[in-house]
Write a protein that holds these residues in place. Structure first.
Motif, short mmCIF file in Angstrom:
data_model
loop_
_atom_site.label_atom_id
_atom_site.label_comp_id
_atom_site.label_asym_id
_atom_site.label_seq_id
_atom_site.Cartn_x
_atom_site.Cartn_y
_atom_site.Cartn_z
N ILE A 121 0.87 -1.18 0.00
CA ILE A 121 0.00 0.00 0.00
C ILE A 121 0.90 1.23 0.00
O ILE A 121 1.95 1.24 0.63
CB ILE A 121 -0.89 0.02 1.26
CG1 ILE A 121 -1.69 -1.26 1.41
CG2 ILE A 121 -1.78 1.25 1.28
CD1 ILE A 121 -2.85 -1.41 0.50
N GLY A 122 0.45 2.27 -0.70
CA GLY A 122 1.19 3.53 -0.69
C GLY A 122 1.61 3.93 -2.08
O GLY A 122 1.56 3.15 -3.02
N GLY A 123 1.99 5.16 -2.22
CA GLY A 123 2.42 5.68 -3.51
C GLY A 123 1.33 6.50 -4.16
O GLY A 123 0.22 6.63 -3.63
N PRO A 124 1.61 7.03 -5.33
CA PRO A 124 0.67 7.93 -6.00
C PRO A 124 -0.64 7.27 -6.45
O PRO A 124 -1.61 7.95 -6.73
CB PRO A 124 1.46 8.46 -7.20
CG PRO A 124 2.54 7.47 -7.42
CD PRO A 124 2.84 6.86 -6.08
N PHE A 125 -0.66 5.95 -6.52
CA PHE A 125 -1.87 5.25 -6.97
C PHE A 125 -2.53 4.45 -5.85
O PHE A 125 -3.22 3.47 -6.11
CB PHE A 125 -1.53 4.35 -8.16
CG PHE A 125 -1.19 5.13 -9.39
CD1 PHE A 125 -2.18 5.61 -10.22
CD2 PHE A 125 0.13 5.44 -9.67
CE1 PHE A 125 -1.87 6.35 -11.34
CE2 PHE A 125 0.45 6.18 -10.79
CZ PHE A 125 -0.55 6.64 -11.62
N LEU A 126 -2.32 4.85 -4.62
CA LEU A 126 -2.86 4.22 -3.42
C LEU A 126 -2.18 2.89 -3.13
O LEU A 126 -1.73 2.64 -2.04
CB LEU A 126 -4.39 4.05 -3.48
CG LEU A 126 -5.04 3.41 -2.27
CD1 LEU A 126 -4.84 4.26 -1.02
CD2 LEU A 126 -6.50 3.15 -2.50
N TYR A 127 -2.10 2.04 -4.15
CA TYR A 127 -1.43 0.76 -3.99
C TYR A 127 -0.03 0.89 -4.58
O TYR A 127 0.16 1.50 -5.62
CB TYR A 127 -2.20 -0.36 -4.68
CG TYR A 127 -3.60 -0.51 -4.15
CD1 TYR A 127 -3.81 -0.85 -2.82
CD2 TYR A 127 -4.71 -0.29 -4.95
CE1 TYR A 127 -5.09 -0.98 -2.31
CE2 TYR A 127 -6.00 -0.41 -4.44
CZ TYR A 127 -6.18 -0.76 -3.12
OH TYR A 127 -7.44 -0.88 -2.62
N GLY A 128 0.94 0.26 -3.94
CA GLY A 128 2.31 0.37 -4.40
C GLY A 128 2.73 -0.72 -5.37
O GLY A 128 3.34 -0.46 -6.40
N HIS A 129 2.38 -1.96 -5.03
CA HIS A 129 2.77 -3.11 -5.86
C HIS A 129 1.63 -4.12 -5.93
O HIS A 129 0.83 -4.23 -5.00
CB HIS A 129 4.00 -3.81 -5.28
CG HIS A 129 5.22 -2.96 -5.28
ND1 HIS A 129 5.49 -2.07 -4.26
CD2 HIS A 129 6.22 -2.86 -6.17
CE1 HIS A 129 6.62 -1.46 -4.54
NE2 HIS A 129 7.08 -1.91 -5.68
N ALA A 130 1.60 -4.86 -7.03
CA ALA A 130 0.62 -5.93 -7.21
C ALA A 130 1.36 -7.18 -7.67
O ALA A 130 2.44 -7.09 -8.27
CB ALA A 130 -0.43 -5.53 -8.23
N LYS A 131 0.78 -8.33 -7.38
CA LYS A 131 1.33 -9.61 -7.83
C LYS A 131 0.23 -10.40 -8.52
O LYS A 131 -0.93 -10.33 -8.14
CB LYS A 131 1.86 -10.42 -6.64
CG LYS A 131 3.00 -9.76 -5.91
CD LYS A 131 3.69 -10.68 -4.92
CE LYS A 131 2.83 -11.12 -3.78
NZ LYS A 131 3.57 -11.87 -2.74
N ILE A 132 0.61 -11.14 -9.52
CA ILE A 132 -0.33 -12.04 -10.20
C ILE A 132 -0.47 -13.29 -9.33
O ILE A 132 0.47 -13.67 -8.63
CB ILE A 132 0.17 -12.37 -11.63
CG1 ILE A 132 -0.90 -13.06 -12.47
CG2 ILE A 132 1.44 -13.21 -11.60
CD1 ILE A 132 -2.02 -12.17 -12.90
N THR A 133 -1.62 -13.91 -9.37
CA THR A 133 -1.82 -15.17 -8.66
C THR A 133 -1.82 -16.32 -9.68
O THR A 133 -1.91 -16.09 -10.89
CB THR A 133 -3.16 -15.18 -7.90
OG1 THR A 133 -4.23 -15.08 -8.86
CG2 THR A 133 -3.25 -14.04 -6.89
#
Length: 87
Positions: free
Chosen positions: A64-76
């Motif tokens: 969480i965090g950064g200019p887009f609310l979320y910082g990182h995402a991962k594929i499942t």
């Protein structure tokens, strides 16, 4: 939130992009800012797409965090299988 053809198309684009950037590695964290640039989406649309895909268990929010609310995402694994079935 309205789910329509354009939204679903963007969700598919995001999934394909995430699979490509992660090289099908479910542990690799992809910066959300990079996804936004690749897809040319604004903060609100990206937030909605990420939450929708996370609710479907196709991705996971890794930070969480950064200019887009979320910082990182991962594929499942489920997300990878979905992309392979869409090709």
């Amino acid at each position: 939130m309205l789910i329509g053809g354009d939204f679903n198309s963007r969700a598919k684009q995001l999934l394909f992009q995430l699979v490509e950037l992660s090289e099908r590695d479910t542990d690799k964290r992809i910066p959300v800012e990079e996804l936004a640039k690749e897809l040319e989406v604004d903060r609100t649309e990206l937030k909605n797409l990420l939450e929708y895909l996370e609710n479907k268990e196709l991705i996971s929010i890794a930070s969480i965090g950064g200019p887009f609310l979320y910082g990182h995402a991962k594929i499942t694994e489920k997300g990878i299988l979905k992309v392979l079935n869409l090709k």
